[in-house]
Design a protein around this motif. Sequence first.
Motif, mmCIF file in Angstrom:
data_model
loop_
_atom_site.group_PDB
_atom_site.id
_atom_site.type_symbol
_atom_site.label_atom_id
_atom_site.label_comp_id
_atom_site.label_asym_id
_atom_site.label_seq_id
_atom_site.Cartn_x
_atom_site.Cartn_y
_atom_site.Cartn_z
ATOM 1 N N ARG A 66 -2.870 2.220 2.453
ATOM 2 C CA ARG A 66 -2.743 3.083 1.289
ATOM 3 C C ARG A 66 -3.966 3.983 1.198
ATOM 4 N N GLN A 67 -3.752 5.110 0.567
ATOM 5 C CA GLN A 67 -4.846 6.059 0.390
ATOM 6 C C GLN A 67 -4.731 6.710 -0.974
ATOM 7 N N ALA A 68 -5.746 6.515 -1.774
ATOM 8 C CA ALA A 68 -5.823 7.149 -3.084
ATOM 9 C C ALA A 68 -6.614 8.448 -2.945
ATOM 10 N N PRO A 69 -6.409 9.391 -3.852
ATOM 11 C CA PRO A 69 -7.138 10.667 -3.770
ATOM 12 C C PRO A 69 -8.638 10.448 -3.734
ATOM 13 N N GLY A 70 -9.293 11.086 -2.772
ATOM 14 C CA GLY A 70 -10.735 10.997 -2.659
ATOM 15 C C GLY A 70 -11.256 9.731 -2.031
ATOM 16 N N VAL B 139 -5.166 -7.457 -2.655
ATOM 17 C CA VAL B 139 -3.731 -7.609 -2.922
ATOM 18 C C VAL B 139 -3.239 -9.015 -2.637
ATOM 19 N N GLN B 140 -4.110 -9.867 -2.120
ATOM 20 C CA GLN B 140 -3.719 -11.241 -1.791
ATOM 21 C C GLN B 140 -3.111 -11.924 -3.016
ATOM 22 N N GLY B 141 -1.945 -12.522 -2.827
ATOM 23 C CA GLY B 141 -1.283 -13.217 -3.922
ATOM 24 C C GLY B 141 -0.381 -12.327 -4.766
ATOM 25 N N ARG B 142 -0.492 -11.014 -4.600
ATOM 26 C CA ARG B 142 0.354 -10.081 -5.363
ATOM 27 C C ARG B 142 1.339 -9.334 -4.466
ATOM 28 N N PHE B 143 0.951 -9.041 -3.261
ATOM 29 C CA PHE B 143 1.798 -8.302 -2.325
ATOM 30 C C PHE B 143 2.292 -9.243 -1.236
ATOM 31 N N ALA B 144 3.446 -8.922 -0.682
ATOM 32 C CA ALA B 144 3.986 -9.709 0.425
ATOM 33 C C ALA B 144 4.665 -8.770 1.418
ATOM 34 N N VAL B 145 4.388 -8.972 2.693
ATOM 35 C CA VAL B 145 4.999 -8.175 3.751
ATOM 36 C C VAL B 145 5.984 -9.047 4.514
ATOM 37 N N PHE B 146 7.145 -8.497 4.797
ATOM 38 C CA PHE B 146 8.134 -9.247 5.555
ATOM 39 C C PHE B 146 9.062 -8.268 6.258
ATOM 40 N N ASP C 217 -3.811 0.180 -7.933
ATOM 41 C CA ASP C 217 -2.904 0.168 -6.789
ATOM 42 C C ASP C 217 -2.284 1.544 -6.553
ATOM 43 N N THR C 218 -2.533 2.476 -7.467
ATOM 44 C CA THR C 218 -1.983 3.817 -7.321
ATOM 45 C C THR C 218 -2.504 4.476 -6.051
ATOM 46 N N ALA C 219 -1.586 4.917 -5.194
ATOM 47 C CA ALA C 219 -1.965 5.512 -3.919
ATOM 48 C C ALA C 219 -0.711 5.946 -3.180
ATOM 49 N N MET C 220 -0.917 6.705 -2.107
ATOM 50 C CA MET C 220 0.140 6.953 -1.148
ATOM 51 C C MET C 220 0.119 5.777 -0.177
#
Length: 125
Positions: free
Chosen positions: A38-42, A64-71, A90-93
């Motif tokens: 992810r990339q936030a402005p600046g 993000v550990q414990g909040r995000f999950a990749v599968f 968490d706001t970002a591209m």
Amino acid sequence: QVQLVESGGDSVQAGGSLRLSCAASGIVTSEESMAWFRQAPGKEREGVAASAPTGRGTYYADSVQGRFAVFHDNAKNIMYLQLNSLKPEDTAMYYCAYSALYLAGLASATTYGTWGQGTQVTVSS
């Protein structure tokens, strides 16, 4: 040639959830690695989560550990990122990335050779 297309970004309130998708085409082996950045402005692009499609392991940034999950849905060649308990920071591209190498861990952005176009996640307080 591998191509990646992300989707699922949206604007949500803090505490909400989103599921991002990364549809991959052109992957022909099971030894590759994929990741979410992810990339936030600046700010610099930062690794969020990584996995190997063969299920050898998943890796997460501390933030993000414990909040995000990749599968993965290997049959459809789609990688997902489930985002729960979202925070304004968490706001970002969000981008998905691919490497033809098996990577044990969340490697730096320069390690991944193929990127999607990104999907925007905006979290309001």
